[in-house]
Write a protein that holds these residues in place. Structure first.
Motif, short mmCIF file in Angstrom:
data_model
loop_
_atom_site.label_atom_id
_atom_site.label_comp_id
_atom_site.label_asym_id
_atom_site.label_seq_id
_atom_site.Cartn_x
_atom_site.Cartn_y
_atom_site.Cartn_z
N LEU A 167 39.10 31.97 41.69
CA LEU A 167 37.82 32.08 41.37
C LEU A 167 37.63 33.48 40.51
N THR A 168 36.86 33.41 39.53
CA THR A 168 36.56 34.40 38.76
C THR A 168 35.31 35.43 39.13
N PHE A 169 35.16 36.66 38.94
CA PHE A 169 33.97 37.39 39.29
C PHE A 169 33.83 38.52 38.06
N ASN A 170 32.67 38.85 38.15
CA ASN A 170 32.16 40.05 37.36
C ASN A 170 32.62 41.23 37.91
N GLY A 171 33.97 41.59 37.98
CA GLY A 171 34.87 42.59 38.44
C GLY A 171 35.16 42.34 39.50
N SER A 172 36.36 42.78 40.25
CA SER A 172 36.89 42.35 41.64
C SER A 172 36.32 42.84 42.54
N VAL A 173 35.43 44.10 42.52
CA VAL A 173 34.51 44.76 43.50
C VAL A 173 33.71 43.55 44.05
N ILE A 174 33.39 42.59 43.37
CA ILE A 174 32.54 41.62 43.82
C ILE A 174 33.24 40.86 44.96
N GLY A 175 34.51 40.55 44.88
CA GLY A 175 35.52 40.02 45.81
C GLY A 175 35.58 40.88 47.00
N ILE A 176 35.58 42.18 46.71
CA ILE A 176 35.75 42.94 48.04
C ILE A 176 34.50 43.04 48.90
N TYR B 132 48.35 32.43 54.20
CA TYR B 132 47.66 33.47 54.80
C TYR B 132 46.99 34.40 54.20
N ALA B 133 47.07 34.31 52.74
CA ALA B 133 46.80 35.61 51.99
C ALA B 133 45.95 35.02 50.50
N VAL B 134 45.10 36.32 50.33
CA VAL B 134 44.50 36.02 48.96
C VAL B 134 44.73 37.41 48.20
N GLU B 135 44.59 37.57 46.85
CA GLU B 135 44.80 38.75 46.21
C GLU B 135 43.75 39.01 45.16
N LEU B 136 43.27 40.09 45.23
CA LEU B 136 42.25 40.57 44.05
C LEU B 136 42.93 41.10 42.96
N ASN B 137 42.49 40.83 41.89
CA ASN B 137 43.11 41.51 40.58
C ASN B 137 41.97 41.83 39.63
N THR B 138 42.27 42.56 38.67
CA THR B 138 41.04 42.77 37.69
C THR B 138 41.81 43.20 36.25
N ARG C 155 33.94 44.29 32.91
CA ARG C 155 33.48 43.48 34.35
C ARG C 155 34.15 42.07 34.49
N VAL C 156 35.49 42.21 34.56
CA VAL C 156 36.25 40.92 34.53
C VAL C 156 37.35 40.93 35.89
N GLY C 157 37.26 40.19 36.81
CA GLY C 157 38.10 39.99 38.02
C GLY C 157 38.37 38.71 38.49
N TYR C 158 39.05 38.69 39.25
CA TYR C 158 39.36 37.30 39.94
C TYR C 158 40.22 37.80 41.59
N VAL C 159 39.91 36.28 42.17
CA VAL C 159 40.61 36.34 43.29
C VAL C 159 41.64 35.26 43.51
N LEU C 160 42.69 35.00 43.81
CA LEU C 160 43.60 33.80 43.83
C LEU C 160 44.47 33.85 45.32
N GLY C 161 44.79 32.62 45.44
CA GLY C 161 45.51 32.44 46.76
C GLY C 161 44.88 31.34 47.90
N ASN C 162 44.83 31.67 49.15
CA ASN C 162 44.57 30.73 50.05
C ASN C 162 43.30 29.67 49.64
N GLU C 163 43.73 28.36 49.61
CA GLU C 163 42.68 27.59 49.08
C GLU C 163 41.29 27.50 50.07
N SER C 164 41.30 27.47 51.28
CA SER C 164 40.23 27.56 52.09
C SER C 164 39.47 28.60 51.89
N VAL C 165 39.97 29.81 51.93
CA VAL C 165 39.28 31.02 51.42
C VAL C 165 38.77 30.95 50.01
N VAL C 166 39.45 30.56 48.98
CA VAL C 166 38.88 30.43 47.79
C VAL C 166 37.49 29.64 47.75
N THR C 167 37.79 28.27 48.38
CA THR C 167 36.53 27.34 48.49
C THR C 167 35.43 27.93 48.94
#
Length: 386
Positions: free
Chosen positions: A97-106, A229-235, A246-258
């Motif tokens: 999933l992509t974000f306007n910056g990885s801080v949104i994922g945080i 068991y994990a996801v990773e935030l990147n930017t 402002r370009v970031g994303y999260v990737l990893g566990n399908e249930s969390v990303v969903t």
């Protein structure tokens, strides 16, 4: 009329970096002031990325709303990048999933994982926004101290059993802000095993993924079974000097990303399509621009660390990120020493207490200035009276 705000607003601490900005705005002699407090990259975004943006702006398809989860070409580029750099296979439809910056994922991850009263386990010191993200989700924070003796890696065996039972997230940040430490593969294996054993989501905030000086940092998702068991935030902010884009994303566990997709579609907007196209150009490039950015920071690190050591300062060489974490003289705490530096040298540094209680006797210096300015900083520090 002044309206009363919600109870949760009373629990939000002021933004640490906003407070630093206010302090800087009050400085009278801004002409000679040097700001080493913040982590805003000073090098320009690579020209080929800028040119890619200029072309993409003219595309009609980029003038409307973009898909909530990210344009397919951007998602594909992220997957290619992780395959090429980390040898990790990512499913674009379900694991990104992509974000306007990885801080949104945080901010978003605690919202979709925590129930009121649940714990997030993180480190002390840590990136200050973790406090607010957990508080807004109604959660509680348990912090593990980072020590020099343990190479600034948390000791997961020290977490009390009663905290583990109530914890839903283990939040890590390597390469680490503010200490500059990098995580080993062995430590990440321990973290994934901890998450597996206790049914706790493991998160790595990988904002400084490309800024490491001796060897490429380990991605949490490189550990066998990590996506269970994990996801990773990147930017792209630090990797390609695209902080303002402002370009970031999260990737990893399908249930969390969903779950994040569901939440994100209601409370956040999408990234301008032309910026996503420009991000593709960066991710698909030969990474020579990234190597140049990293090498520039390494040269600056070497200049600053050597100069401070020559002054007798207690300085360790950071292995990643672009900060130097410095223990202050015994008779000074970080806050007091930062104020002395500002008064006598007109240099702004970040007091370590802003990153957590364990940082009270530290200051953080940023490497976001060229070598000439860093040498001037050393010169000013050489005449400090304390």
């Amino acid at each position: 009329m002044q309206f009363l705000t919600s109870n949760k607003m009373a629990d939000i601490v002021p933004n640490f970096f906003e407070q630093l900005d206010k302090k800087i705005s009050q400085i009278e002699d801004k002409g000679s002031m040097i700001d080493l407090a913040k982590g805003n990259p000073d090098q320009p975004t690579p020209e080929f990325i800028i040119e890619s943006l200029k072309k993409a702006v003219d595309l009609k398809t980029n003038h409307g709303y973009t898909p909530f989860n990210g344009k397919q070409n951007f998602l594909d580029a992220i997957a290619r990048y992780y395959q090429r750099i980390y040898n990790i296979e990512i499913e674009t439809k379900s694991e990104i999933l992509t974000f306007n910056g990885s801080v949104i994922g945080i901010s978003a991850i605690p919202q979709v994982i925590l129930n009121p009263g649940d714990y997030v386990i993180t480190t002390d010191p840590c990136y200050p926004e973790y406090y607010t993200a957990v508080s807004l989700a109604g959660g509680k924070l348990y912090q593990l101290p980072l020590t020099r003796q343990n190479h600034y890696l948390p000791d997961l065996s020290k977490i009390p059993h009663e905290i583990v039972k109530q914890a839903k997230i283990l939040l890590l940040n390597y390469p680490n802000n503010p200490t500059g430490a990098t995580a080993t593969e062995e430590f990440f294996k321990q973290a994934i095993e901890f998450g597996k054993k206790n049914k706790i989501l493991v998160v790595n905030d990988f904002a400084y993924a490309a800024i490491a000086y001796d060897q490429r940092p380990v991605s949490l998702l490189q550990i066998e079974g990590a996506k269970d068991y994990a996801v990773e935030l990147n930017t792209l902010s630090k990797t390609y000097d695209m902080a303002g884009w402002r370009v970031g994303y999260v990737l990893g566990n399908e249930s969390v990303v969903t779950a994040l997709k569901k939440y994100h579609s209601h409370v956040y907007s999408t990234i301008f399509g032309a910026i996503q196209d420009a991000a593709v150009a960066g991710l698909d490039s030969d990474q020579e621009a990234v190597n140049h950015i990293r090498d520039t920071y390494q040269k600056r690190r070497d200049v600053l660390v050597a100069g401070l050591r020559n002054l007798g300062w207690d300085v360790e060489e950071p292995q990643g990120a672009f900060f130097v974490w410095i223990k202050t003289p015994a008779e000074y705490g970080g806050q007091k020493f930062a104020e002395l530096i500002l008064k006598q040298a007109n240099v702004v540094v970040a007091p370590g207490i802003g990153f957590g209680p364990s940082g009270k006797n530290y200051i953080r210096l940023s490497l976001t200035h060229d070598e000439k300015i860093l040498k001037e900083v050393i010169k000013r520090f050489s005449v400090l009276e304390y």
